[in-house]
Enzyme design. Structure first.
Site, PDB file in Angstrom:
ATOM      1  N   SER A 142      -1.033 -17.909 -32.075  1.00 53.62           N
ATOM      2  CA  SER A 142      -0.378 -17.283 -33.227  1.00 53.62           C
ATOM      3  C   SER A 142      -0.204 -15.808 -32.960  1.00 53.62           C
ATOM      4  O   SER A 142      -0.994 -15.201 -32.219  1.00 53.62           O
ATOM      5  CB  SER A 142      -1.217 -17.473 -34.495  1.00 53.62           C
ATOM      6  OG  SER A 142      -0.762 -16.642 -35.552  1.00 53.62           O
ATOM      7  N   TYR A 176      -9.189 -17.411 -39.133  1.00 55.67           N
ATOM      8  CA  TYR A 176      -8.036 -18.091 -38.521  1.00 55.67           C
ATOM      9  C   TYR A 176      -7.541 -17.313 -37.304  1.00 55.67           C
ATOM     10  O   TYR A 176      -7.361 -17.882 -36.213  1.00 55.67           O
ATOM     11  CB  TYR A 176      -6.918 -18.227 -39.552  1.00 55.67           C
ATOM     12  CG  TYR A 176      -5.599 -18.726 -39.003  1.00 55.67           C
ATOM     13  CD1 TYR A 176      -5.354 -20.083 -38.860  1.00 55.67           C
ATOM     14  CD2 TYR A 176      -4.593 -17.831 -38.637  1.00 55.67           C
ATOM     15  CE1 TYR A 176      -4.139 -20.541 -38.367  1.00 55.67           C
ATOM     16  CE2 TYR A 176      -3.379 -18.274 -38.138  1.00 55.67           C
ATOM     17  CZ  TYR A 176      -3.151 -19.633 -38.011  1.00 55.67           C
ATOM     18  OH  TYR A 176      -1.949 -20.079 -37.512  1.00 55.67           O
TER      19      TYR A 176
END
Length: 284
Positions: free
Chosen positions: A176, A189
């Site tokens: 990400s 995350y």
């Protein structure tokens, strides 16, 4: 300046979300047409029922691959993915279970290889995220759930795949943009995504002599079920408006990165990360 409204306000009270509930529906199809770059290949895709995973499954099928998808319990979404894969005349095996469970990871990978007649490609993709305003709000249960889903499962699936892989196989994991720029509300995350980048680079070095390539994709904002499952209605409505291109990607715009990395076009690439992120500059 007020953020531009891009999607209708909406929220889902479950992780990782249901694609059929999204409005508008994400587009899993890319603009290009398959060129059979993955003809005869067999791929396992975690989180393949929806979002990026669905788009990758469809793109791989269009390129000539058979696929197996692993997902939690979103059966209707998985059936829709299988139906779209079948439109390209390819097989889509489905495995429902909890990817936090190492035994499910290992069993589903082995069973996928058995049903498909082998395994050439592993796509580590499933993820959850739980926004919190401060570090102290992340309790041990959330921390463990996020890491077991987003990182431990990648390790377990990869361990199982390596027992089946032959020379020329490849692994592509979903990182990400948050691994590179951080995220104030997604600390755990983003940390799992940073771990995936380090895992990719380290494993690529470890497997280079075996001619097994290991790469990753680090998307920016993408319109998937994970978004309304994670954020409130106001945040969802403007999701993606902060990047230079002023919008989130459709999953079909991300899938070509996976096709490239899984194909022979990327035969001299390992330990690398592609960045389809709408124009954010990352220097790493």
């Amino acid at each position: 300046m007020a953020k531009k409204t891009l999607q209708p306000p909406q929220h889902q009270d479950r992780q990782p979300g249901i694609e059929s509930w999204l409005r508008p529906a994400p587009d899993p199809h890319s603009a290009w047409r398959g060129q059979k770059r993955l003809e005869g290949k067999r791929a396992y895709i975690s989180g393949g029922d929806s979002g990026i995973g669905r788009a990758v499954a469809i793109a791989f099928a269009e390129e000539g691959a058979d696929v197996a998808i692993a997902y939690f319990d979103e059966h209707a979404d998985a059936e829709e993915t299988a139906a779209k894969v079948a439109e390209s005349g390819r097989t889509c095996e489905r495995f429902a279970g909890d990817l936090k469970d190492p035994e499910f990871c290992k069993r589903s990978v082995r069973d996928a290889a058995m049903r498909l007649g082998g395994l050439d490609i592993l796509i580590n993709n499933a993820a959850v995220q739980y926004p919190q305003q401060e570090l102290g709000a992340i309790d041990s249960s959330q921390l463990e759930d996020t890491f077991r889903t987003n990182f431990f499962a990648y390790v377990y699936c990869t361990q199982a795949a390596l027992e089946l892989f032959e020379t020329g196989a490849c692994i592509v994991s979903t990182a990400s943009v948050t691994a590179y720029r951080g995220s104030p509300e997604l600390i755990d995350y983003a940390s799992t995504k940073g771990a995936i980048v380090a895992f990719t680079r380290s494993l690529a070095l470890n497997l280079a002599d075996k001619e097994i390539r290991v790469n990753a994709v680090a998307p920016g904002p993408v319109w998937t079920p994970l978004i309304p499952a994670s954020f409130d209605e106001e945040t969802v409505a403007t999701f993606g408006s902060d990047v230079p291109m002023k919008r989130p990607a459709q999953p079909g715009e991300i899938a070509p990165s996976y096709v490239f990395l899984a194909s022979e076009d990327a035969s001299y690439m390992t330990g690398q990360v592609l960045h389809p992120n709408g124009g954010e500059i990352v220097n790493a």
